[in-house]
Design an enzyme around this catalytic site. Structure first.
Site, mmCIF file in Angstrom:
data_model
loop_
_atom_site.group_PDB
_atom_site.id
_atom_site.type_symbol
_atom_site.label_atom_id
_atom_site.label_comp_id
_atom_site.label_asym_id
_atom_site.label_seq_id
_atom_site.Cartn_x
_atom_site.Cartn_y
_atom_site.Cartn_z
ATOM 1 N N HIS A 60 -8.889 7.195 13.723
ATOM 2 C CA HIS A 60 -7.687 6.466 13.313
ATOM 3 C C HIS A 60 -8.043 5.317 12.385
ATOM 4 O O HIS A 60 -9.185 4.849 12.338
ATOM 5 C CB HIS A 60 -6.924 5.939 14.526
ATOM 6 C CG HIS A 60 -7.692 4.909 15.315
ATOM 7 N ND1 HIS A 60 -8.746 5.231 16.145
ATOM 8 C CD2 HIS A 60 -7.550 3.553 15.401
ATOM 9 C CE1 HIS A 60 -9.224 4.118 16.707
ATOM 10 N NE2 HIS A 60 -8.523 3.093 16.264
ATOM 11 N N ASP A 100 -6.500 1.463 11.702
ATOM 12 C CA ASP A 100 -5.683 0.552 12.498
ATOM 13 C C ASP A 100 -4.336 0.232 11.855
ATOM 14 O O ASP A 100 -4.249 -0.050 10.650
ATOM 15 C CB ASP A 100 -6.435 -0.771 12.745
ATOM 16 C CG ASP A 100 -7.564 -0.621 13.741
ATOM 17 O OD1 ASP A 100 -7.487 0.287 14.597
ATOM 18 O OD2 ASP A 100 -8.524 -1.405 13.669
ATOM 19 N N HIS A 121 -12.059 5.121 12.234
ATOM 20 C CA HIS A 121 -13.064 4.929 13.275
ATOM 21 C C HIS A 121 -12.646 5.606 14.571
ATOM 22 O O HIS A 121 -11.485 5.972 14.757
ATOM 23 C CB HIS A 121 -13.374 3.442 13.504
ATOM 24 C CG HIS A 121 -12.184 2.583 13.798
ATOM 25 N ND1 HIS A 121 -11.292 2.170 12.822
ATOM 26 C CD2 HIS A 121 -11.724 2.052 14.954
ATOM 27 C CE1 HIS A 121 -10.350 1.422 13.363
ATOM 28 N NE2 HIS A 121 -10.583 1.348 14.660
ATOM 29 N N ARG A 155 -10.870 -7.946 19.226
ATOM 30 C CA ARG A 155 -10.653 -7.618 17.813
ATOM 31 C C ARG A 155 -9.728 -8.620 17.142
ATOM 32 O O ARG A 155 -8.663 -8.951 17.673
ATOM 33 C CB ARG A 155 -10.048 -6.216 17.673
ATOM 34 C CG ARG A 155 -10.031 -5.705 16.237
ATOM 35 C CD ARG A 155 -9.396 -4.338 16.142
ATOM 36 N NE ARG A 155 -7.941 -4.417 15.999
ATOM 37 C CZ ARG A 155 -7.117 -3.427 16.302
ATOM 38 N NH1 ARG A 155 -7.576 -2.294 16.814
ATOM 39 N NH2 ARG A 155 -5.816 -3.563 16.119
#
Length: 311
Positions: free
Chosen positions: A120, A122, A276, A291
């Protein structure tokens, strides 16, 4: 095959005690031809000089994902580092650090993180998907829990000319609920109300299938298994077949790098040109990552000129 820091036997790289940041200290070890580099000589707990910030921007554009070892940054310092590269995103679903709302908490004991265990990019369900993200390891399992990144530009470059021409005028829908269904993220009334607010604010959005990078002008495949639901204007079976091909193509090992996390590791990636995958192979052990997500701009494709983009 995909590479990891273990496979590369890079343990010989020194880990100096850094009291500040100077561009002369920055050293780079490339991980693969397509993507990834280890950056040493930068202490992320300290403010960046303008020269080091410019250097890291250049390295990010060149390598697409940068890794930093032996960092001991706090959530506040992680936020400050990420803010060098732009304002930060507030995630509509994930929990955050109590006094640092820009830092989301990816904790396997708090949330169902199946949405991370697939390829995916983000937050592509946003009109303006993130420029990039900074991920810090906070608690790691004794083994497993690697993350892979793939270069969507290298994947695009490897397509046939006929396929490139086929894709350059197409757009696709990206849907928040594809990876965040109510059944998994509405377990309590509080979670349900949070999900409903996000659903109202984030209807499906249309993006080009091939994105032109706003800084490098390189083209990248910009559909992902996490959020892309259909290619606009195609029959359902044709759309599904084309998406299935693109998802499998991007994930080929020759476009990717595999990172084996250690305590103190930080990764910084260009979300405009990568995908990723967080490997979910360590259950029932516990994993926590923090994150910070940097806001980006609206994607545009090969058929859209810069002038049209800004009009």
């Amino acid at each position: 095959m995909s590479l990891s820091s273990h496979h590369l036997n890079i343990s010989h790289i020194p880990s100096p005690v850094l009291l500040g940041n100077e561009v002369e200290q920055v050293d780079v070890t490339r991980l693969s031809p397509a993507i990834g580099a280890i950056v040493s000589g930068v202490n992320l707990a300290y403010p960046l000089t303008s020269e080091v910030e410019i250097k890291l921007r250049e390295l990010l554009l060149k390598h697409q994902v940068l890794f930093f070892r032996n960092q001991t940054i706090t959530p506040h310092e992680q936020r400050a580092f990420a803010q060098h590269f732009g304002p930060l995103h507030l995630h509509p679903i994930y929990p955050t650090v109590a006094d640092v709302p820009e830092i989301i908490v990816l904790d396997t004991e708090q949330n169902d993180l199946k949405d991370n265990a697939l390829w995916h990019t983000d937050v592509t369900f946003s009109q303006t998907p993130p420029l990039g993200a900074v991920l810090a390891a906070r608690h790691l399992p004794s083994s497993g829990g690697d993350t892979l990144w793939a270069s969507a530009t290298a994947a695009y470059d490897a397509l046939s000319e006929g396929m490139k021409q086929r894709l350059e005028h197409l757009t696709a829908l990206h849907d928040f609920t594809h990876s965040f269904p109510l059944s998994r993220f509405g377990r309590t009334e509080t979670e349900k109300q949070k999900w409903l607010r996000a659903r109202e604010q984030l209807p499906p959005v249309e993006h080009p299938v091939i994105r032109v990078h706003p800084e490098t002008n390189k083209r990248a495949i910009f559909v992902n298994e996490g959020f892309t639901t259909e290619i606009c204007g195609l029959e359902a079976e044709e759309s599904a077949a084309l998406l299935r091909f693109l998802f499998q193509h991007v994930s080929k090992p020759e476009f990717s790098v595999r990172w084996t996390w250690q305590e103190g590791d930080v990764a910084f990636w260009d979300n405009r040109a990568t995908q990723h995958y967080a490997v979910n192979d360590y259950r029932p052990h516990h994993r926590i990552m923090h994150r910070a997500t940097i806001l980006g701009d609206r994607p545009f494709g090969p058929a859209i000129t810069q002038q049209q983009k800004h009009s």
